[in-house]
Design a protein around this motif. Structure first.
Motif, mmCIF file in Angstrom:
data_model
loop_
_atom_site.group_PDB
_atom_site.id
_atom_site.type_symbol
_atom_site.label_atom_id
_atom_site.label_comp_id
_atom_site.label_asym_id
_atom_site.label_seq_id
_atom_site.Cartn_x
_atom_site.Cartn_y
_atom_site.Cartn_z
ATOM 1 N N UNK A 139 0.902 -1.143 0.412
ATOM 2 C CA UNK A 139 -0.076 0.145 0.208
ATOM 3 C C UNK A 139 1.107 1.558 0.193
ATOM 4 N N UNK A 140 1.911 0.993 1.327
ATOM 5 C CA UNK A 140 2.578 2.649 0.438
ATOM 6 C C UNK A 140 3.397 2.561 -0.332
ATOM 7 N N UNK A 141 3.868 1.415 -1.137
ATOM 8 C CA UNK A 141 4.626 1.829 -2.022
ATOM 9 C C UNK A 141 3.438 2.210 -3.331
ATOM 10 N N UNK A 142 2.518 2.008 -3.949
ATOM 11 C CA UNK A 142 1.276 2.646 -4.579
ATOM 12 C C UNK A 142 0.593 4.002 -3.769
ATOM 13 N N UNK A 157 8.369 -13.339 2.507
ATOM 14 C CA UNK A 157 7.928 -13.353 0.838
ATOM 15 C C UNK A 157 7.275 -12.285 0.744
ATOM 16 N N UNK A 158 5.718 -12.853 1.446
ATOM 17 C CA UNK A 158 4.770 -12.291 1.394
ATOM 18 C C UNK A 158 4.493 -10.866 1.381
ATOM 19 N N UNK A 159 5.245 -10.451 2.314
ATOM 20 C CA UNK A 159 5.472 -8.593 2.009
ATOM 21 C C UNK A 159 5.799 -8.051 0.920
ATOM 22 N N UNK A 160 6.957 -8.940 0.543
ATOM 23 C CA UNK A 160 6.748 -8.167 -0.940
ATOM 24 C C UNK A 160 5.955 -8.754 -2.774
ATOM 25 N N UNK A 161 5.472 -9.381 -2.035
ATOM 26 C CA UNK A 161 4.235 -9.649 -2.860
ATOM 27 C C UNK A 161 3.033 -8.253 -3.025
ATOM 28 N N UNK A 162 2.684 -7.959 -1.817
ATOM 29 C CA UNK A 162 1.997 -7.346 -1.955
ATOM 30 C C UNK A 162 1.259 -6.196 -2.539
ATOM 31 N N UNK A 169 -4.918 -1.327 11.435
ATOM 32 C CA UNK A 169 -4.625 -1.558 10.331
ATOM 33 C C UNK A 169 -6.099 -1.428 9.456
ATOM 34 N N UNK A 170 -6.390 -2.986 9.812
ATOM 35 C CA UNK A 170 -7.716 -2.588 9.094
ATOM 36 C C UNK A 170 -8.943 -1.862 9.189
ATOM 37 N N UNK A 171 -9.037 -0.739 9.838
ATOM 38 C CA UNK A 171 -9.084 0.674 10.266
ATOM 39 C C UNK A 171 -8.468 1.403 8.718
ATOM 40 N N UNK A 172 -7.441 1.811 8.711
ATOM 41 C CA UNK A 172 -6.846 2.785 8.152
ATOM 42 C C UNK A 172 -6.943 1.902 6.254
ATOM 43 N N UNK A 173 -7.207 0.454 5.991
ATOM 44 C CA UNK A 173 -7.576 0.079 4.861
ATOM 45 C C UNK A 173 -8.941 0.634 4.258
#
Length: 174
Positions: free
Chosen positions: A1-4, A116-121, A57-61
Motif C-alpha cells: 500500500x505504501x509503495x503505491x 516473501x509474502x510482504x514484497x508480493x503485496x 491496520x484494518x481501519x486504515x485500509x
C-alpha cells in the motif's frame, strides 16, 4: 500500500504535491508512533497489542477504500503510519513473549522466508490495478488479512513452559 500510495491518491484526483504529502504524513506518523507504542506495549499483553495493531491496520485500509478528499487521505496516512510503527515492536515482543528470548534468533530466522509474502503485496496490488482499473479489490484482500490476524491473535494463547522434572528429594533432575 505504501509503495503505491502516491499513485493511489493521484488516481483520485489529487495533485502530485498533495499525494506526496500524504506519503510524508504516513512516514511521520510511523516514526512518531514507535516510542509511544513501545511504551504502551510494555504495559499491555502483546496479544492485545497485536490485536490493536491489526485493528488499526484494518481501519486504515477501510478509510483508504473511501478516501477521496485530502482530510480522508490524511486520516488514512496517520492510521496506517501508526499501524506500521507498531509492526516491528509487536513482532519482536510476540516472539520474545511466546517463545522466549533464548529462541529469538531461531524463530526470527524461521520466520524470514515467510516474509516473501510482504514484497508480493505491491506486485499483487499493481496487478489488480492494471487488470481491474482499481486498487479496491487488493485493499479488500489486505484488510481481510488484517482481520484474520486480529482473529488469530484473539484466539492465540501463550504456551506454558513445562515444569522441570524433580529428582530425589524434590531437587531438579539432571
Amino acid at each position: 500500500t505504501n509503495l503505491h500510495m502516491v499513485i493511489i491518491f493521484q488516481d483520485r484526483g489529487m495533485s502530485a504535491a498533495l499525494a506526496v504529502s500524504v506519503l510524508s504524513l504516513f512516514a511521520t506518523a510511523s516514526v512518531l508512533s514507535i516510542m509511544p507504542m513501545g511504551l504502551l506495549l510494555e504495559r499491555i499483553h502483546v496479544r492485545y497489542g497485536a490485536m490493536l495493531q491489526a485493528g488499526v491496520l484494518s481501519a486504515s485500509l477501510l478509510v483508504l477504500m473511501v478516501a477521496d478528499t485530502y482530510a480522508e487521505a490524511a486520516a488514512f496516512a496517520v492510521l496506517f503510519g501508526v499501524a506500521a510503527g507498531m509492526r516491528n515492536i509487536v513482532e519482536t515482543l510476540l516472539v520474545a513473549n511466546y517463545f522466549g528470548r533464548e529462541s529469538m534468533g531461531t524463530i526470527r530466522g524461521f520466520m524470514g522466508p515467510f516474509r516473501i509474502v510482504s514484497p508480493m503485496g505491491p506486485v499483487f496490488a499493481g496487478f489488480v490495478r492494471d487488470t481491474t482499473g482499481s486498487y479496491g479489490p487488493a485493499f479488500i484482500v489486505f484488510a481481510g488479512m488484517a482481520v484474520l490476524m486480529l482473529a488469530a491473535m484473539f484466539f492465540a494463547r501463550q504456551p506454558r513452559r513445562p515444569e522441570p522434572e524433580r529428582g530425589v528429594g524434590g531437587e531438579p533432575g539432571l
